[in-house]
Motif scaffolding. Structure first.
Motif, PDB file in Angstrom:
ATOM      1  N   THR A 274     -42.841  54.546  20.460  1.00  0.00           N
ATOM      2  CA  THR A 274     -42.008  54.961  19.329  1.00  0.00           C
ATOM      3  C   THR A 274     -40.575  54.478  19.471  1.00  0.00           C
ATOM      4  O   THR A 274     -39.972  53.972  18.514  1.00  0.00           O
ATOM      5  CB  THR A 274     -42.029  56.499  19.192  1.00  0.00           C
ATOM      6  N   VAL A 275     -40.009  54.610  20.675  1.00  0.00           N
ATOM      7  CA  VAL A 275     -38.622  54.199  20.863  1.00  0.00           C
ATOM      8  C   VAL A 275     -38.479  52.686  20.748  1.00  0.00           C
ATOM      9  O   VAL A 275     -37.447  52.178  20.274  1.00  0.00           O
ATOM     10  CB  VAL A 275     -38.092  54.712  22.229  1.00  0.00           C
ATOM     11  N   ILE A 276     -39.509  51.936  21.123  1.00  0.00           N
ATOM     12  CA  ILE A 276     -39.472  50.481  20.945  1.00  0.00           C
ATOM     13  C   ILE A 276     -39.478  50.134  19.461  1.00  0.00           C
ATOM     14  O   ILE A 276     -38.782  49.200  19.020  1.00  0.00           O
ATOM     15  CB  ILE A 276     -40.665  49.816  21.672  1.00  0.00           C
ATOM     16  N   PHE A 277     -40.226  50.880  18.655  1.00  0.00           N
ATOM     17  CA  PHE A 277     -40.245  50.641  17.209  1.00  0.00           C
ATOM     18  C   PHE A 277     -38.855  50.834  16.606  1.00  0.00           C
ATOM     19  O   PHE A 277     -38.377  49.989  15.831  1.00  0.00           O
ATOM     20  CB  PHE A 277     -41.246  51.568  16.531  1.00  0.00           C
ATOM     21  N   PHE A 278     -38.198  51.940  16.955  1.00  0.00           N
ATOM     22  CA  PHE A 278     -36.852  52.179  16.419  1.00  0.00           C
ATOM     23  C   PHE A 278     -35.857  51.153  16.943  1.00  0.00           C
ATOM     24  O   PHE A 278     -34.903  50.794  16.241  1.00  0.00           O
ATOM     25  CB  PHE A 278     -36.393  53.599  16.760  1.00  0.00           C
ATOM     26  N   GLN A 279     -36.089  50.654  18.155  1.00  0.00           N
ATOM     27  CA  GLN A 279     -35.239  49.593  18.688  1.00  0.00           C
ATOM     28  C   GLN A 279     -35.409  48.317  17.876  1.00  0.00           C
ATOM     29  O   GLN A 279     -34.413  47.655  17.531  1.00  0.00           O
ATOM     30  CB  GLN A 279     -35.593  49.329  20.148  1.00  0.00           C
ATOM     31  N   PHE A 280     -36.638  47.969  17.540  1.00  0.00           N
ATOM     32  CA  PHE A 280     -36.904  46.798  16.708  1.00  0.00           C
ATOM     33  C   PHE A 280     -36.228  46.944  15.352  1.00  0.00           C
ATOM     34  O   PHE A 280     -35.577  46.010  14.852  1.00  0.00           O
ATOM     35  CB  PHE A 280     -38.413  46.622  16.518  1.00  0.00           C
ATOM     36  N   LEU A 281     -36.406  48.107  14.720  1.00  0.00           N
ATOM     37  CA  LEU A 281     -35.863  48.336  13.391  1.00  0.00           C
ATOM     38  C   LEU A 281     -34.344  48.232  13.394  1.00  0.00           C
ATOM     39  O   LEU A 281     -33.748  47.555  12.541  1.00  0.00           O
ATOM     40  CB  LEU A 281     -36.307  49.712  12.895  1.00  0.00           C
ATOM     41  N   SER A 282     -33.703  48.891  14.355  1.00  0.00           N
ATOM     42  CA  SER A 282     -32.239  48.858  14.409  1.00  0.00           C
ATOM     43  C   SER A 282     -31.726  47.462  14.731  1.00  0.00           C
ATOM     44  O   SER A 282     -30.715  47.021  14.183  1.00  0.00           O
ATOM     45  CB  SER A 282     -31.726  49.862  15.443  1.00  0.00           C
ATOM     46  N   ASN A 283     -32.421  46.727  15.601  1.00  0.00           N
ATOM     47  CA  ASN A 283     -31.988  45.373  15.940  1.00  0.00           C
ATOM     48  C   ASN A 283     -32.013  44.453  14.733  1.00  0.00           C
ATOM     49  O   ASN A 283     -31.097  43.657  14.522  1.00  0.00           O
ATOM     50  CB  ASN A 283     -32.874  44.797  17.048  1.00  0.00           C
ATOM     51  N   CYS A 284     -33.066  44.546  13.928  1.00  0.00           N
ATOM     52  CA  CYS A 284     -33.148  43.707  12.731  1.00  0.00           C
ATOM     53  C   CYS A 284     -32.005  44.017  11.761  1.00  0.00           C
ATOM     54  O   CYS A 284     -31.377  43.099  11.202  1.00  0.00           O
ATOM     55  CB  CYS A 284     -34.496  43.914  12.034  1.00  0.00           C
ATOM     56  N   ILE A 285     -31.713  45.294  11.575  1.00  0.00           N
ATOM     57  CA  ILE A 285     -30.613  45.675  10.676  1.00  0.00           C
ATOM     58  C   ILE A 285     -29.277  45.224  11.255  1.00  0.00           C
ATOM     59  O   ILE A 285     -28.403  44.715  10.526  1.00  0.00           O
ATOM     60  CB  ILE A 285     -30.623  47.194  10.437  1.00  0.00           C
ATOM     61  N   ILE A 286     -29.096  45.382  12.575  1.00  0.00           N
ATOM     62  CA  ILE A 286     -27.838  44.993  13.213  1.00  0.00           C
ATOM     63  C   ILE A 286     -27.594  43.501  13.067  1.00  0.00           C
ATOM     64  O   ILE A 286     -26.471  43.067  12.770  1.00  0.00           O
ATOM     65  CB  ILE A 286     -27.853  45.404  14.701  1.00  0.00           C
ATOM     66  N   ILE A 287     -28.626  42.686  13.279  1.00  0.00           N
ATOM     67  CA  ILE A 287     -28.475  41.240  13.153  1.00  0.00           C
ATOM     68  C   ILE A 287     -28.031  40.871  11.746  1.00  0.00           C
ATOM     69  O   ILE A 287     -27.134  40.028  11.549  1.00  0.00           O
ATOM     70  CB  ILE A 287     -29.784  40.526  13.531  1.00  0.00           C
ATOM     71  N   CYS A 288     -28.632  41.497  10.745  1.00  0.00           N
ATOM     72  CA  CYS A 288     -28.245  41.222   9.358  1.00  0.00           C
ATOM     73  C   CYS A 288     -26.816  41.681   9.082  1.00  0.00           C
ATOM     74  O   CYS A 288     -26.046  40.987   8.401  1.00  0.00           O
ATOM     75  CB  CYS A 288     -29.215  41.910   8.396  1.00  0.00           C
ATOM     76  N   LEU A 289     -26.434  42.844   9.609  1.00  0.00           N
ATOM     77  CA  LEU A 289     -25.078  43.351   9.386  1.00  0.00           C
ATOM     78  C   LEU A 289     -24.035  42.469  10.056  1.00  0.00           C
ATOM     79  O   LEU A 289     -22.960  42.226   9.483  1.00  0.00           O
ATOM     80  CB  LEU A 289     -24.972  44.783   9.913  1.00  0.00           C
ATOM     81  N   ILE A 290     -24.337  41.979  11.268  1.00  0.00           N
ATOM     82  CA  ILE A 290     -23.388  41.098  11.951  1.00  0.00           C
ATOM     83  C   ILE A 290     -23.207  39.805  11.174  1.00  0.00           C
ATOM     84  O   ILE A 290     -22.077  39.316  11.001  1.00  0.00           O
ATOM     85  CB  ILE A 290     -23.860  40.812  13.393  1.00  0.00           C
TER      86      ILE A 290
END
Length: 403
Positions: A274-290
């Motif tokens: 579960t924590v890996i899933f949320f890590q994936f989700l947040s990373n994708c959003i962070i990359i787009c935001l950066i």
């Protein structure tokens, strides 16, 4: 720490665990547990608690201001995911410790001397991934921490390394210096801690991969030194029978070993999926935001720009190491089928052949890891995520050019 002048098996796990222990998230069992938990609370408050409070307050104070929200959202999401991993680590410490005990147990270490090359190889891979991942993160946080100094040298107005709302004026002395020093030190320590927790997860997967590689060699080597032959002497028949019995016993030991690896991998999935899933989700959003933030920059400050780009590389590499280890696990488990065919099964007994069929049937259901049972951790998934992010970033760039 080292054996025979070279790195010890599972040394990558020791490195990650040592960092986690010294940063306060691996309470020992015994009389020192309570004082250590106090240290855990202080460490968490210094590294994450104050920053999370300031970032959440900043979001609430500037709700509706898109530029301010984008500026704070990247680190806020990283810190939230970091905090969730700390909670998982503390709550599930006994289960994680059981995995570590299994990795160092006689069941997993009985072949250490015989297959030391495989274990050392995976230990070096774990150290390599840790070093590369830490390098990306270290450069990013160093650039952010260097921002106040760069502003001072360039004669620009005072600015904290990270966006945040504080209940005092952060532009005056000594409040600015104290707050900037705290943010700079906290993000550097948090980077080491976050990387150590991620490499602990992937390091456990690497242990499963190394055990599968050992199991593959063991299956191939069963009765493979020389074919069972009829020895024309008084003890010939008993020698042949003893050889067949030994082969069957080795096969049963391989089946038990395979079953232990299966349960070991399932426990990793259950604890960290579960924590890996949320890590994936947040990373994708962070990359787009950066990427959006970089496209909106009007003045390119080298320290800030390098920090954001290396941070984007860090987020991408974080996705990659999980996918790479998941892919390695899948490939090693699939090789067990080929390993079964590579043994001298044709000269063995019917019982041995039936046992080998059972091992092959189990190997036809390969071991896999998933991010929250939503997406498989594999290189195909990494390529798909990268392609998706590339499309989003190209659309964002086109939209920015139009504006």
């Amino acid at each position: 720490m080292k054996e025979g002048g070279t790195i010890a098996p599972n040394f990558h796990l020791r490195v990650s665990l040592m960092i986690i222990y010294f940063l306060g998230t691996w309470p020992p069992v015994g009389k020192f547990r309570l004082p250590y938990l106090f240290y855990t609370a202080c460490s968490f408050t210094f590294i994450l608690g104050i920053l999370l409070s300031a970032e959440i307050a900043n979001v609430l104070a500037h709700w509706g201001d898109m530029s301010r929200l984008v500026a704070v959202a990247t680190l806020l999401m990283t810190n939230c995911t970091h905090a969730s991993k700390v909670v998982v680590l503390l709550r599930r410490q006994p289960r994680i410790q059981a995995l570590l005990d299994t990795a160092n147990s006689p069941a997993f270490s009985r072949y250490d001397e015989e297959y030391k090359d495989l274990l050392i190889s995976y230990a070096w891979k774990g150290i390599f991934h840790h070093a590369v991942y830490q390098s990306f993160g270290g450069i990013a946080v160093f650039c952010w921490g260097f921002t106040p100094i760069a502003d001072l040298v360039a004669g620009r107005s005072r600015r904290l390394p990270m966006e945040g709302w504080y209940p005092y004026n952060t532009t005056v002395t000594p409040a600015f210096e104290i707050t900037a020093a705290h943010q700079g030190i906290a993000i550097i320590i948090a980077c080491f801690h976050n990387v150590a927790m991620d490499t602990l997860m992937t390091g456990l997967v690497a242990v499963a991969c190394s055990q599968l590689a050992i199991l593959e060699r063991k299956i191939i080597s069963i009765d493979n030194e020389e074919s069972i032959r009829e020895v024309r002497n008084d003890k010939g028949k008993s020698l042949a029978v003893e050889r067949r019995v030994l082969s069957y016993r080795l096969l049963k030991r391989c089946a038990v070993h395979n079953n232990m690896i299966f349960h070991f991998t399932n426990e990793i999935q259950d604890i960290f999926g579960t924590v890996i899933f949320f890590q994936f989700l947040s990373n994708c959003i962070i990359i787009c935001l950066i990427a959006f933030k970089v496209s909106q920059m009007k003045v390119y400050i080298p320290a800030v720009l390098v920090g954001m780009l290396t941070y984007m590389c860090c987020m991408t590499y974080q996705i990659f190491i999980f996918c790479w280890h998941g892919n390695e696990l899948y490939l090693h488990s699939m090789r067990l089928v080929t390993a079964a065919y590579s043994s001298n099964w044709f000269s063995s007994t019917e019982g041995f052949k039936r046992g080998l069929q059972i091992v092959m049937a189990r190997a036809h259901r390969p071991l896999t890891l998933s991010a929250g049972k939503v997406m498989l951790l594999s290189l195909d998934t990494f390529v798909q995520v990268r392609t998706f992010l590339s499309d989003v970033l190209s659309q964002n760039k086109t939209h920015s050019n139009i504006l």
